[in-house]
Design an enzyme around this catalytic site. Structure first.
Site, PDB file in Angstrom:
ATOM      1  N   HIS A 115      31.033  26.891   2.131  1.00 60.32           N
ATOM      2  CA  HIS A 115      31.522  26.737   3.529  1.00 60.32           C
ATOM      3  C   HIS A 115      32.863  26.936   3.851  1.00 60.32           C
ATOM      4  O   HIS A 115      33.617  27.292   2.656  1.00 60.32           O
ATOM      5  CB  HIS A 115      31.181  25.184   3.925  1.00 60.32           C
ATOM      6  N   ALA A 116      33.383  27.078   4.991  1.00 54.48           N
ATOM      7  CA  ALA A 116      34.871  27.265   5.277  1.00 54.48           C
ATOM      8  C   ALA A 116      35.121  26.444   6.430  1.00 54.48           C
ATOM      9  O   ALA A 116      34.261  26.166   7.387  1.00 54.48           O
ATOM     10  CB  ALA A 116      35.119  28.632   5.544  1.00 54.48           C
ATOM     11  N   TYR A 117      35.941  25.631   6.381  1.00 56.04           N
ATOM     12  CA  TYR A 117      37.321  25.752   5.314  1.00 56.04           C
ATOM     13  C   TYR A 117      37.933  24.450   5.212  1.00 56.04           C
ATOM     14  O   TYR A 117      37.910  23.778   6.163  1.00 56.04           O
ATOM     15  CB  TYR A 117      38.409  26.604   5.757  1.00 56.04           C
ATOM     16  N   TYR A 164      33.757  13.422   5.372  1.00 64.15           N
ATOM     17  CA  TYR A 164      33.114  12.489   6.510  1.00 64.15           C
ATOM     18  C   TYR A 164      31.660  12.124   6.118  1.00 64.15           C
ATOM     19  O   TYR A 164      31.192  13.080   5.316  1.00 64.15           O
ATOM     20  CB  TYR A 164      33.348  12.960   7.931  1.00 64.15           C
ATOM     21  N   GLU A 217      34.116  23.804   0.051  1.00 63.36           N
ATOM     22  CA  GLU A 217      34.862  24.122   1.359  1.00 63.36           C
ATOM     23  C   GLU A 217      35.901  25.078   0.996  1.00 63.36           C
ATOM     24  O   GLU A 217      37.153  24.449   0.540  1.00 63.36           O
ATOM     25  CB  GLU A 217      35.339  22.747   2.034  1.00 63.36           C
ATOM     26  N   ARG A 219      22.842  20.297   9.197  1.00 63.95           N
ATOM     27  CA  ARG A 219      22.325  18.887   9.754  1.00 63.95           C
ATOM     28  C   ARG A 219      20.878  18.974   9.997  1.00 63.95           C
ATOM     29  O   ARG A 219      20.408  18.232  10.573  1.00 63.95           O
ATOM     30  CB  ARG A 219      22.923  18.616  11.272  1.00 63.95           C
TER      31      ARG A 219
END
Length: 225
Positions: free
Chosen positions: A112-114, A164, A186, A60
């Site tokens: 990234h996870a997950y 999202y 992800e 972010r």
């Protein structure tokens, strides 16, 4: 990739025609903390003396619609965007590298996870990217390649509508800075609880993800309009 260079023509083609820049762990301090204290820790470990909270959400903290929808201004929140864009040394270092090489870089992949998803821009808004057909085709073929290993099905699509809305992500930043293919994997969760996992638990995720990465890489070597 290196072990199959001699026997796999596709791998040989990829490694002779493209450069690969690999950062094994982006958020080193946060990752270490996830093994020692909090398995689901996602932020960096920078200090905020006023609130006595640690960390910024490094995904972010990029200068693209920074601290807009899907990010928080409160230092104790998991999605804290930081005091200003690129406030975190981890983000600043990678952003500097990408700016320096962006004319040569064709794709940016982050892991990234997950969630079992393959995402592409935009994260910060509901809109179709200009080269949607090429990116969508690459994502579709990548998740099919991934599924061919163990039957695991990944969802794919724009991050905003598939997962999202979030602002300040590295994927959106890379795309807005001229890198035409920007993806975020992800990955499915293999878990860690403060000890080394058996190879049998980790290897399937690595194997299937590598098939997807290989498929995306081969897509880069084709002309797509």
């Amino acid at each position: 990739a290196l072990q199959t260079y001699q026997t796999d023509p596709d791998m040989r083609k990829m490694l002779t025609q493209l450069y690969f820049y690999i950062m094994p762990v982006f958020n080193v301090d946060g990752y270490h903390f996830s093994w020692t204290n909090d398995r689901f820790w996602r932020k960096t470990r920078s200090k905020n003396m006023r609130f006595h909270c640690h960390g910024v959400d490094a995904n972010r903290n990029w200068k693209v619609k920074w601290c807009d929808e899907g990010a928080s201004l409160h230092p104790c929140d998991d999605t804290y965007c930081g005091p200003f864009p690129e406030s975190e040394p981890e983000v600043k270092a990678v952003a500097h590298f990408l700016r320096k090489h962006r004319k040569q870089i064709k794709a940016y992949l982050s892991f990234h996870a997950y969630a079992q998803m393959l995402l592409y821009p935009y994260s910060y808004k509901y809109a179709t990217i200009p080269n949607f057909n090429c990116v969508e085709s690459a994502a579709y073929n990548a998740v099919n390649a991934l599924q061919s290993a163990y039957g695991v099905r990944y969802r794919y699509g724009p991050a905003s509508s598939t997962l999202y809305v979030s602002s300040g992500s590295s994927m959106d930043w890379a795309y807005k800075n001229g890198i035409p293919y920007a993806f975020a994997f992800e990955l499915r969760d293999t878990g860690h609880f403060g000890f080394l996992l058996p190879e049998t638990l980790i290897k399937p995720t690595c194997t299937e993800t590598m098939l997807a990465v290989k498929n995306i890489t081969l897509h880069l070597l084709k002309k797509c309009h």
